[in-house]
Write an enzyme that holds these catalytic residues in place. Structure first.
Site, PDB file in Angstrom:
ATOM      1  N   ASP A 251       5.098   6.789   2.922  1.00 38.64           N
ATOM      2  CA  ASP A 251       5.404   5.646   3.785  1.00 38.64           C
ATOM      3  C   ASP A 251       6.905   5.363   3.867  1.00 38.64           C
ATOM      4  O   ASP A 251       7.535   5.640   4.876  1.00 38.64           O
ATOM      5  CB  ASP A 251       4.643   4.400   3.307  1.00 38.64           C
ATOM      6  CG  ASP A 251       4.503   3.327   4.383  1.00 38.64           C
ATOM      7  OD1 ASP A 251       4.898   3.595   5.525  1.00 38.64           O
ATOM      8  OD2 ASP A 251       3.999   2.235   4.084  1.00 38.64           O
TER       9      ASP A 251
ATOM     10  N   GLN B 171       6.067  -0.951  16.321  1.00 35.53           N
ATOM     11  CA  GLN B 171       6.325  -1.708  15.089  1.00 35.53           C
ATOM     12  C   GLN B 171       6.128  -3.221  15.235  1.00 35.53           C
ATOM     13  O   GLN B 171       5.608  -3.879  14.346  1.00 35.53           O
ATOM     14  CB  GLN B 171       7.763  -1.422  14.629  1.00 35.53           C
ATOM     15  CG  GLN B 171       8.288  -2.298  13.508  1.00 35.53           C
ATOM     16  CD  GLN B 171       7.831  -1.842  12.135  1.00 35.53           C
ATOM     17  OE1 GLN B 171       8.245  -0.813  11.641  1.00 35.53           O
ATOM     18  NE2 GLN B 171       6.955  -2.622  11.530  1.00 35.53           N
TER      19      GLN B 171
ATOM     20  N   HIS C  56       1.862  10.119   5.934  1.00 34.23           N
ATOM     21  CA  HIS C  56       2.364   8.870   6.537  1.00 34.23           C
ATOM     22  C   HIS C  56       3.758   8.570   6.003  1.00 34.23           C
ATOM     23  O   HIS C  56       3.922   8.241   4.825  1.00 34.23           O
ATOM     24  CB  HIS C  56       1.404   7.726   6.187  1.00 34.23           C
ATOM     25  CG  HIS C  56       1.735   6.418   6.821  1.00 34.23           C
ATOM     26  ND1 HIS C  56       0.832   5.692   7.571  1.00 34.23           N
ATOM     27  CD2 HIS C  56       2.870   5.671   6.821  1.00 34.23           C
ATOM     28  CE1 HIS C  56       1.388   4.576   8.000  1.00 34.23           C
ATOM     29  NE2 HIS C  56       2.638   4.530   7.544  1.00 34.23           N
TER      30      HIS C  56
ATOM     31  N   HIS D  93       7.881   7.071   7.453  1.00 37.13           N
ATOM     32  CA  HIS D  93       8.733   6.571   8.541  1.00 37.13           C
ATOM     33  C   HIS D  93      10.091   7.241   8.398  1.00 37.13           C
ATOM     34  O   HIS D  93      10.965   6.744   7.691  1.00 37.13           O
ATOM     35  CB  HIS D  93       8.855   5.048   8.474  1.00 37.13           C
ATOM     36  CG  HIS D  93       7.566   4.338   8.708  1.00 37.13           C
ATOM     37  ND1 HIS D  93       7.252   3.713   9.894  1.00 37.13           N
ATOM     38  CD2 HIS D  93       6.480   4.187   7.914  1.00 37.13           C
ATOM     39  CE1 HIS D  93       6.029   3.195   9.817  1.00 37.13           C
ATOM     40  NE2 HIS D  93       5.550   3.463   8.612  1.00 37.13           N
TER      41      HIS D  93
ATOM     42  N   GLU E  32      -2.731  -4.100   7.307  1.00 35.82           N
ATOM     43  CA  GLU E  32      -1.691  -3.949   6.278  1.00 35.82           C
ATOM     44  C   GLU E  32      -1.172  -5.352   5.944  1.00 35.82           C
ATOM     45  O   GLU E  32      -0.124  -5.790   6.391  1.00 35.82           O
ATOM     46  CB  GLU E  32      -0.534  -3.062   6.752  1.00 35.82           C
ATOM     47  CG  GLU E  32       0.443  -2.746   5.610  1.00 35.82           C
ATOM     48  CD  GLU E  32       1.703  -2.059   6.061  1.00 35.82           C
ATOM     49  OE1 GLU E  32       1.910  -1.873   7.278  1.00 35.82           O
ATOM     50  OE2 GLU E  32       2.515  -1.707   5.175  1.00 35.82           O
TER      51      GLU E  32
ATOM     52  N   HIS F  10      -1.585   1.346  12.009  1.00 41.51           N
ATOM     53  CA  HIS F  10      -1.313   0.531  10.821  1.00 41.51           C
ATOM     54  C   HIS F  10      -2.359  -0.588  10.810  1.00 41.51           C
ATOM     55  O   HIS F  10      -2.273  -1.525  11.608  1.00 41.51           O
ATOM     56  CB  HIS F  10       0.096  -0.073  10.881  1.00 41.51           C
ATOM     57  CG  HIS F  10       1.179   0.875  10.474  1.00 41.51           C
ATOM     58  ND1 HIS F  10       1.450   2.034  11.147  1.00 41.51           N
ATOM     59  CD2 HIS F  10       2.057   0.833   9.429  1.00 41.51           C
ATOM     60  CE1 HIS F  10       2.454   2.666  10.553  1.00 41.51           C
ATOM     61  NE2 HIS F  10       2.838   1.962   9.501  1.00 41.51           N
TER      62      HIS F  10
HETATM   63 FE   FE2 Z   1       3.794   2.673   7.601  1.00 44.82          FE
END
Ligand code: FE2
Length: 422
Positions: A308, A151, A56, A58, A212, A209
């Site tokens: 991440d 997102q 995971h 970005h 979170e 996601h």
């Molecule tokens: Fe993430």
């Protein structure tokens, strides 16, 4: 034979092994290979493993820290706001340049399988385009899965659902979601249904996601588990983060973990980002934002680790090292038992492979010859020292070679060397 790795310490074997590679595949794994290789590398008893898995990350936001401003509060919501400001001036070339640099960092750390999220709420889908192009351009060196990641929510913005489907049509491998940022619990549930509808329509994996947040009322993992069972997608669905699970009452957490096991949901924990972003409003005592890794593992749920955020508005540090995140998790999740430390190594290797639904992974006859020689004798030493990847081999070819630091200490007339090994 094209390449022979001599004297390799494999994780599950006591004796040292020679690994023979021909045409990019493992063709011999013996205690002694008599043939000569065109190229030979002596691992010298060091640990030889299949590549690390970055479950995971970005890549689109990586290496953008401070641009246009630093995340001074450290909260997830401010991170999302700053990333939104950065996106306004985004170009495909800029995303590709920083993402590629991050991929090279990961490769240098022995990572050859990456699942990256690509923000699919940007109206021109430049982020998705950029990462899909990089995936193709880097194909000979590293395998990349791209998650179409809404997102800002799927229902919270009018164009998001349409853009998400467009990103999938463009070639995203995995469909993402973020139910806890939708306006209401009901919208969060509906957003999960949309993700499953798309995944079934286009035959894709799912990585959402999930919960979170530090809010113990955020309970979307149960909804995801339900849909995984109803749609027959057991094993193909991942819930990333699940940090709210840390704060659930124990009775609910026990029920939920049973559901996750039944639905074969993969859980990804992101130790650095979760520690930084969660429970920012707690004061003291301060709960830590980690999902219940020990309880999940004990129940037989597949858990893997992601970095991440690497130098972005959500996490300002990082260098793409899975060992660093695993070391952090050992400390923050109380995983220091003698049998647990080697198990944590699974979270950055074989468990990650399971999360990504990979086949053709591992040092086994017939598999693609991807491997890492670590500067460590075993998993424990690698996790303790965050050992260098001395060699990284991809399809039988050396793609990374690292010169390990040598340290000399002068004590009067005496010089000693230190390598921290015991
Ligand atoms: Fe993430």
């Amino acid at each position: 034979m094209d390449l022979i790795i001599r004297n390799a310490k494999l994780r599950d074997k006591k004796e040292l092994y020679d690994l023979g590679i021909e045409n990019g595949k493992f063709t011999q794994i013996e205690t002694t290979i008599k043939d000569e290789g065109k190229q030979e590398i002596d691992a010298g008893g060091n640990l030889v493993i299949p590549p690390f898995i970055e479950s995971h990350v970005h890549l689109d936001s990586a290496l953008t820290v401070g641009n246009p401003r630093f995340n001074e509060s450290g909260t997830l919501l401010d991170g999302i706001a700053i990333w939104g400001e950065y996106k306004e001036g985004i170009t495909k070339e800029r995303i590709k340049a920083t993402a590629k640099e991050t991929i090279l960092w990961e490769m240098a750390n022995g990572v050859l399988r990456i699942r990256t999220h690509a923000d699919s709420t940007e109206p021109n889908l430049l982020t998705v385009q950029a990462l899909l192009e990089l995936k193709e351009e880097m194909r000979d060196y590293v395998d990349i899965q791209v998650v179409a990641f809404p997102q800002d929510g799927i229902l919270a913005h009018p164009q998001s659902a349409e853009l998400l489907e467009k990103a999938v049509k463009m070639g995203a491998d995995v469909i993402g979601g973020i139910p806890q940022v939708e306006f209401t619990r009901e919208d969060g549930i509906r957003s999960i249904e949309i993700v499953f509808e798309l995944a079934q329509k286009y035959e894709k994996l799912i990585d959402i996601h999930t919960d979170e947040t530090s809010d113990d009322q955020s309970r979307f993992a149960e909804v995801i588990a339900k849909h995984a069972v109803l749609s027959g997608m057991e094993g193909m669905v991942t819930a990333s983060h699940t940090t709210a699970m840390h704060n659930y009452d124990n009775d609910y957490a026990a029920k939920l973990i049973g559901l996750l096991k039944r639905a074969e949901i993969n859980i990804i924990t992101n130790p650095a980002s979760n520690a930084l972003l969660q429970n920012r409003l707690d004061g003291y005592p301060r709960r830590r934002g980690h999902t219940r890794v020990d309880e999940l593992l004990h129940a037989g749920v597949n858990v893997s680790i992601g970095n991440d955020n690497i130098m972005d508005p959500f996490g300002p540090l990082g260098k793409g090292s899975m060992l660093q995140s695993a070391n952090l998790l050992i400390h923050t999740a109380h995983l220091s038992g003698s049998n647990l430390i080697p198990k944590v190594f699974d979270l950055i290797t074989i468990n990650g492979a399971k999360t990504l639904n990979l086949t053709d992974y591992g040092i086994e006859l017939g598999n693609q010859a991807d491997l890492v020689i670590l500067d460590a004798k075993d998993e424990y030493e690698a996790l303790r020292l965050l050992s260098e990847a001395i060699y990284v081999v991809r399809k039988g070819r050396v793609v990374v070679e690292t010169k390990v630091a040598e340290r000399e200490i002068t004590l009067g007339s005496e010089t000693v060397t230190v390598d921290f090994k015991r």
